[in-house]
Design a protein around this motif. Sequence first.
Motif, short mmCIF file in Angstrom:
data_model
loop_
_atom_site.label_atom_id
_atom_site.label_comp_id
_atom_site.label_asym_id
_atom_site.label_seq_id
_atom_site.Cartn_x
_atom_site.Cartn_y
_atom_site.Cartn_z
N MET A 1 2.22 -4.90 18.86
CA MET A 1 1.79 -4.12 17.71
C MET A 1 2.36 -4.75 16.45
SD MET A 1 2.06 -0.03 17.25
CE MET A 1 3.82 -0.06 17.58
N LYS A 2 1.52 -5.19 15.54
CA LYS A 2 1.95 -5.88 14.34
C LYS A 2 2.25 -4.89 13.24
CE LYS A 2 0.37 -9.42 11.08
NZ LYS A 2 -0.74 -10.30 10.71
N GLU A 3 3.35 -5.13 12.53
CA GLU A 3 3.75 -4.24 11.44
C GLU A 3 3.33 -4.84 10.11
OE1 GLU A 3 7.90 -2.70 9.40
OE2 GLU A 3 7.86 -3.05 11.56
N HIS A 4 2.77 -4.01 9.23
CA HIS A 4 2.34 -4.44 7.90
C HIS A 4 3.37 -4.02 6.86
CE1 HIS A 4 -1.85 -5.58 8.87
NE2 HIS A 4 -1.73 -4.66 9.82
N GLY A 5 3.30 -4.65 5.72
CA GLY A 5 4.11 -4.21 4.59
C GLY A 5 3.54 -2.95 3.98
N LYS A 6 4.24 -2.39 3.02
CA LYS A 6 3.80 -1.16 2.38
C LYS A 6 2.56 -1.41 1.53
CE LYS A 6 8.09 1.45 2.39
NZ LYS A 6 8.96 2.34 1.61
N GLU A 7 1.69 -0.42 1.49
CA GLU A 7 0.51 -0.48 0.64
C GLU A 7 0.58 0.69 -0.34
OE1 GLU A 7 -3.18 -0.98 2.56
OE2 GLU A 7 -2.41 -2.35 4.08
N SER A 8 0.36 0.40 -1.59
CA SER A 8 0.51 1.39 -2.65
C SER A 8 -0.36 2.61 -2.40
CB SER A 8 0.13 0.75 -3.99
OG SER A 8 0.17 1.69 -5.03
N GLY A 9 0.24 3.79 -2.53
CA GLY A 9 -0.50 5.04 -2.43
C GLY A 9 -0.76 5.52 -1.02
N ILE A 10 -0.36 4.77 0.00
CA ILE A 10 -0.64 5.16 1.38
C ILE A 10 0.61 5.64 2.09
CG2 ILE A 10 -1.41 4.33 3.63
CD1 ILE A 10 -3.24 2.38 2.20
N LEU A 11 1.69 4.88 1.95
CA LEU A 11 2.90 5.15 2.72
C LEU A 11 3.95 5.92 1.92
CD1 LEU A 11 3.38 1.74 4.56
CD2 LEU A 11 2.08 3.74 5.29
N GLN A 12 4.65 6.80 2.63
CA GLN A 12 5.78 7.51 2.08
C GLN A 12 7.05 6.73 2.42
OE1 GLN A 12 5.31 10.16 0.18
NE2 GLN A 12 3.11 10.20 0.61
N PRO A 13 8.18 7.06 1.77
CA PRO A 13 9.43 6.37 2.11
C PRO A 13 9.72 6.43 3.60
CG PRO A 13 9.73 7.69 0.13
CD PRO A 13 8.35 8.01 0.66
N SER A 14 10.19 5.33 4.15
CA SER A 14 10.56 5.13 5.55
C SER A 14 9.35 4.86 6.45
CB SER A 14 11.33 6.32 6.14
OG SER A 14 10.47 7.32 6.66
N GLU A 15 8.13 4.97 5.94
CA GLU A 15 6.94 4.75 6.77
C GLU A 15 6.53 3.28 6.80
OE1 GLU A 15 4.82 9.13 6.22
OE2 GLU A 15 3.95 7.37 5.25
N ARG A 16 5.85 2.90 7.87
CA ARG A 16 5.31 1.56 8.01
C ARG A 16 3.87 1.67 8.50
NH1 ARG A 16 8.41 2.05 12.92
NH2 ARG A 16 7.07 1.69 14.75
N LEU A 17 3.15 0.59 8.36
CA LEU A 17 1.75 0.53 8.77
C LEU A 17 1.63 -0.48 9.89
CD1 LEU A 17 -0.99 1.75 8.03
CD2 LEU A 17 -1.32 -0.15 6.46
N ASP A 18 1.19 -0.03 11.09
CA ASP A 18 1.10 -0.90 12.26
C ASP A 18 -0.34 -1.11 12.68
OD1 ASP A 18 3.86 -1.01 12.43
OD2 ASP A 18 4.00 0.59 13.93
N ASP A 19 -0.63 -2.29 13.22
CA ASP A 19 -1.90 -2.52 13.88
C ASP A 19 -1.92 -1.73 15.18
OD1 ASP A 19 -3.03 -4.27 12.05
OD2 ASP A 19 -2.12 -6.02 12.97
N LEU A 20 -3.10 -1.21 15.53
CA LEU A 20 -3.24 -0.41 16.74
C LEU A 20 -4.13 -1.15 17.72
CD1 LEU A 20 -2.43 2.26 18.03
CD2 LEU A 20 -4.41 3.32 16.96
N LEU A 21 -3.51 -1.84 18.64
CA LEU A 21 -4.21 -2.58 19.68
C LEU A 21 -5.17 -3.59 19.07
CD1 LEU A 21 -4.78 0.32 22.22
CD2 LEU A 21 -2.79 -1.12 21.92
N THR A 22 -6.36 -3.71 19.62
CA THR A 22 -7.26 -4.80 19.23
C THR A 22 -8.53 -4.30 18.55
OG1 THR A 22 -8.31 -4.73 21.40
CG2 THR A 22 -6.44 -6.23 21.14
N HIS A 23 -8.51 -3.10 18.04
CA HIS A 23 -9.75 -2.51 17.53
C HIS A 23 -9.78 -2.42 16.00
CE1 HIS A 23 -11.07 -1.50 21.57
NE2 HIS A 23 -9.83 -1.14 21.80
N GLU A 24 -8.97 -3.24 15.33
CA GLU A 24 -8.94 -3.28 13.88
C GLU A 24 -8.59 -1.93 13.29
OE1 GLU A 24 -12.54 -5.00 12.47
OE2 GLU A 24 -12.13 -6.96 13.35
N LEU A 25 -7.83 -1.14 14.03
CA LEU A 25 -7.33 0.13 13.55
C LEU A 25 -5.88 -0.03 13.12
CD1 LEU A 25 -8.68 2.53 16.32
CD2 LEU A 25 -9.60 2.26 14.01
#
Length: 263
Positions: A1-25
């Motif tokens: 599972m790949k972790e993304h950097g923060k994206e403005s307006g989406i994430l709250q403090p302490s949150e991260r954005l991860d890829d979900l398997l192979t379905h571009e989610l």
Amino acid sequence: MKEHGKESGILQPSERLDDLLTHELRIIQSPEVFSFSMDAVLLARFATVPAKGRIMDLCTGNGVIPLLLSTRTRAAIEGLEIQPRLADMARRSVALNGLEERIRIHEGDLKQFEPDADRPFYELITVNPPYMPLQAGEPKLSEHQALARHELACTLEDVIAQAARWLRTGGKLAMVHRASRLGDIIALMRAYRVEPKRIRLVHPRIGMEANMVLIEAVRDGKPDVRILPPLIVYNEGNTYCQELMDIYYGESPQLKDGSHGDQ
């Protein structure tokens, strides 16, 4: 599972954005709350998914199961989560993936929740419930982790009783749980007229006892259960078995239903 950097307006403090398997989610997660695990992925790939109709995921957490189910069906999908923070994360993940018209996240207690009056029944209910019965003393976990792991807000009976109320005749309940609770699960399902039909035990390695069970039952079904081949998670080299590799990194939308071929 790949972790993304923060994206403005989406994430709250302490949150991260991860890829979900192979379905571009992508999915929003945080180390401060209970993140999804293999259990949820296996359940989303084990359940027999209707082509249309309505699906409800109880104890949905950050919404991983509704997101994964959206890759297998065009049915309307709902999720129910009692923790406001997790429900908010789930809603933002749904919006991030552009799935607002297909997935609806509710915040609430499953013991008090009522489906829409004009559409009160579901074709499929999935649930990855709290596994641990509440023992003497409080669990030494954060509030978020305690609610996800221990039967503080709902018991196994609460989950099965409510699912039975909301399933239409012939509708399915799919659950992942600790293998040690299988006796309780079957007894409660039958008490509420939800008949077990498919059971698959999950073993960490060959020669080890099962630690998880996947079970699917049918509302008002006739007694006739299939015990599927066991799922062995790890090979001798400490790598995932090929079936799991196909789920996590390949294109397989579901777990196999037998030793040869898919469902």
